[in-house]
Structures are given as C-alpha cells and as structure tokens.
Design a protein around this motif. Structure first.
Motif, mmCIF file in Angstrom:
data_model
loop_
_atom_site.group_PDB
_atom_site.id
_atom_site.type_symbol
_atom_site.label_atom_id
_atom_site.label_comp_id
_atom_site.label_asym_id
_atom_site.label_seq_id
_atom_site.Cartn_x
_atom_site.Cartn_y
_atom_site.Cartn_z
ATOM 1 N N PHE A 269 27.598 15.843 66.475
ATOM 2 C CA PHE A 269 26.806 15.593 67.464
ATOM 3 C C PHE A 269 27.110 14.941 68.362
ATOM 4 O O PHE A 269 27.781 13.751 68.224
ATOM 5 N N SER B 8 26.639 19.442 69.254
ATOM 6 C CA SER B 8 25.431 19.765 69.549
ATOM 7 C C SER B 8 24.837 18.586 70.301
ATOM 8 O O SER B 8 25.150 17.318 69.948
ATOM 9 N N SER C 52 13.946 20.940 67.778
ATOM 10 C CA SER C 52 14.701 20.962 69.055
ATOM 11 C C SER C 52 13.766 21.120 70.307
ATOM 12 O O SER C 52 12.826 22.238 69.986
#
Length: 447
Positions: free
Chosen positions: A9, A48, A423
């Motif tokens: 991430f 991400s 999300s």
C-alpha cells in the motif's frame, strides 16, 4: 475472515510511531502482517493507493452490539440510565441467534466503515428467553463471532459473568425478567460454558464481570482464578447508585471490592470508571488497569465525566469504546474524551492528539489481547485506515491534529490484515449498510 494475500500500500501520509510521515509504502505478507514500512517513496504501479492521512486500525474497546437497536429510540420524556435500561431489556428479549447474527453483522460493518478493525464485544445475552439453553449453549456468542468474520473485522468476545439481578443495602437480588437470559447459575456454570468457546483466526476469547452489582463478592475470586491468563473487563462505577449500594452492603467502593478479589492488574480493563474516589484512582493506577472510556455513551446516558487525566497520570492506559452505539465513530470518541476533560477542568490540551490516537489504537488493541495491533510498524497486523483531508470537515486541518477535526464520515478506505474491507466509503461485503440496518431494527421492534 478471508486469508489475506501479499500486498503493498502507498499512503499519501501515514501516522507512524514517530509521527506523521509523507509518501509511505507499507508491505505485508500473506498472513496480513506488516513486513516493510518505508517513508519518502513514490507510488509504484502495483501499490494500492490510500489518500489523506492513514492511521493504524482503530480499536473499539467496549461494545454491546444489540444496543445499536436503541439508537434514536430512548429520548422521549428525558428519562434516566435506569429507564434506558428498561428499553434495553425489552430489546434483549426479542433476539435469538439468527436475528442477533444479522444485527451484529451490520453493526460490525458500520464499525468497519468508521475505521474500527477490532471490537471488544461485552457479551452477556447468552440464553433463550426464560433462561433455558440452546442446543449449543454458546449459540449467541458463536453468532457474534461469525458476524465479525462476515464484516471483516477482528473480535475479542468478552463473555460476561452475570449472576445477580442487582445490589442494594440488603444484598444481592435474584435475576428476574429478561435478566434470566444472562445467568449461568454460578461461576462454575459460567466457566463451564465459557471454556467451550474456541479461539480462531481473527477471534480471541476474553471474559468479563458485568459489574459488582451482577456478580456477588464471594464469586469474584473463583472468576479471577478461572480467567487469570485472559483479558478481563468490568463495568466499574458507571453510576453513583452502584457505589452507594456497594458501600452500604460491603463497606467499600467497587474498586476496592475488585482489588480484594485479585481482579486488578494489567490484563484488566475498567469500563467507564466514572465516579471514583482518589483512593480508587490510586488503586487502578498502581495495578496498571486500563480505563476504557466511552464518552458518547456516557454523555448520552448522563453518566457523568470520569477522571481520565488523573487515571492516566496514575498509571492507567486509556482506551476508547462506543458501548451502546449512540455513535459509532472512533474520532468522535477521541475528541469527546478531550472535550470532556476541558468541560470538567476548564483547561485545553488535557490529552495531546498523539495521546488520543494511542487511546483509539494501540492501547485499545492491547486491552483486548492483540498487543501487536494499533501501530503501522513491522510485525504489526496490516490494519490501515485512510481518512480524507479534502472534505468540508477536514479541509485545512493539520495532519497531526486530524483526530480533532475528522469523523467517521471522512473514512475512505479500511484495510484489515492486508485485505481491503472498505473502499471509497463503501463496505465491500455489505454494500448499503444503512438500509439493511433500518430493516432489521424495525423488524425487531415490531416483532
């Protein structure tokens, strides 16, 4: 919970143990454990991206999931804690394992949307109405464990010993009405049922004394012996009436009663800890008991404002919970802790932003038996909560003071164990949580 896959991430900014850092990459292994943390990194193609400020996952140190059905339904005519409790008992009488699983799954999904990655469920709704037994005596607890897994968050099931219907100057009263669902007869009966609960990935089993009103003093040493290697939580001095009854019958405060039974120590969490004497504060601090404040509930129920700063200074770690879920918002609880101190003392800055974040994250994790959680650091679970900094509430706020500006509505993404659970402000498994919550709660009240 689904098994996490290896992931990386990229955080625009991240709340690290040393403070807020810019452009941070966080990598985790297939078990969802952080393996790398690197500030000052440009985003890679396979990362991400998490915008805003990324906090460690928040811990909800104290929850009664079914109380969510009371939100917005207990305010007519004012009332007291005790009239609120009557409504709570009515709701408790309407739940079975299936309906509790549906309701709790949605409540835990609401928690995930708010940034909670672990919940301490203070569970005393054990048996069928009338005090019988389900085929599986832990059917209600198993419903909660399954609900948390479905919502994608961890849980510590704080299975609660509840043996008496109250305490007054004449002694302990028998369980009555809806309370008979809560009882196991005696400590041995409670321990026999409790010991059958098995821990599993994403779920740990702790224990709780409901209160000194609900567990007679002679039962406390046996409870302490049975639970000596587990997290133990207890409602403590939430109401002056509890202190008065304990003093009248036992000649001491609830804190002193627990100390005499060997129930104070680092594995113990005192929930609310509102109406305490100086001696109580000294006893709790010397034993390194965690004090779990639930400021929005304590305000909603007119409980009062506890001595949080004094407890912290005495040696008590401070954690936070949402209790009856009048509000589910870790940032609101943190802000209300500081605001309560300001109202109580007339002083600002009683808790620094860093202390508030610690209360909402690592200290809550530790009190629930997840000592590695609540940090963005190698070896910790990969739990990340991205809070937007471009909303009408957060725009212009300093990253290191965002805890005093943001709200659950500003949470954009939530990662639990390396797996994206929320999300873009949407729960990936539940979708529209609000509509289904309304349907389930209306069904319970119209049953």
């Amino acid at each position: 919970m689904s098994v996490a896959v290896a992931a990386e991430f990229w955080c625009e900014r991240a709340w690290l143990p040393g403070g807020v850092a810019e452009r941070v990459s966080v990598g985790c292994d297939e078990a969802g454990v952080i393996t790398s943390v690197a500030p000052g990194v440009d985003p890679g193609q396979d990362m991400s991206r998490l915008s805003g400020v990324v906090f460690p996952g928040f811990a909800n140190g104290h929850s009664h999931a079914f109380h969510r059905g009371l939100r917005g339904r207990t305010h007519a005519g004012g009332g007291t804690f005790w009239t609120w409790r009557d409504a709570m008992y009515r709701l408790a009488g309407r739940l079975d394992p299936d309906t509790y699983h549906r309701l709790a799954g949605l409540v835990y999904a609401e928690m995930a949307l708010a940034g909670f990655v672990v919940v301490g469920e203070f569970h005393y709704l054990h048996h069928p109405p009338g005090g019988g037994r389900y085929a599986d005596p832990n059917a209600m607890g198993e419903a909660l464990l399954a609900a948390a897994a479905h919502a994608g968050i961890r849980i510590t099931l704080l299975d609660t010993c509840y043996l008496a219907g109250g305490l007054d100057g004449s002694g302990y009263q028998p369980l009555s009405g809806p309370q008979v669902r809560f009882g196991d007869g005696d400590v041995a009966g409670w321990a026999a049922r409790w010991s059958a609960l098995a821990e599993r990935p994403g779920a740990r089993v702790g224990a709780a004394v409901h209160s000194v009103r609900a567990v007679p003093a002679e039962a406390l040493p046996g409870f302490a012996a049975a639970t000596r290697d587990r997290p133990v939580h207890v409602h403590l001095s939430e109401q002056p009436a509890e202190n008065e009854a304990c003093q009248a019958f036992h000649g001491c405060s609830p804190t002193e009663l627990l100390a005499g039974a060997g129930l104070l120590g680092p594995r113990t969490t005192a929930v609310h800890a509102t109406h305490l004497s100086d001696k109580d504060v000294e006893l709790l601090g010397a034993a390194s008991v965690t004090a779990c404040f639930c400021p929005t509930t304590e305000a909603d129920l007119a409980d009062g404002i506890g001595p949080a700063r004094e407890l912290a200074d005495a040696g008590c770690p401070i954690s936070l919970g949402s209790d009856q879920h009048a509000v589910i918002d870790p940032l609101a609880e943190a802000r209300a802790l500081e605001h309560g101190e300001r109202l109580r003392t007339g002083q600002r800055g009683r808790f620094s932003p860093a202390e508030l974040v610690a209360a909402a994250t690592e200290r809550g994790h530790r009190s629930l038996g997840w000592p590695d959680g609540g940090r963005i650091a190698i070896g910790a679970p990969c739990d990340l909560v991205a809070v937007r900094t471009d909303t009408a509430r957060t725009a212009g706020a300093s990253a290191d003071q965002l805890v005093l500006a943001g709200s659950a509505a500003d949470v954009d993404s939530v990662v639990v164990g390396g797996r994206m659970v929320v999300s873009g402000g949407v729960h990936r498994s539940f979708g529209s949580v609000g509509a289904e919550l309304a349907r389930v709660i209306e069904g319970l009240w119209s049953a």
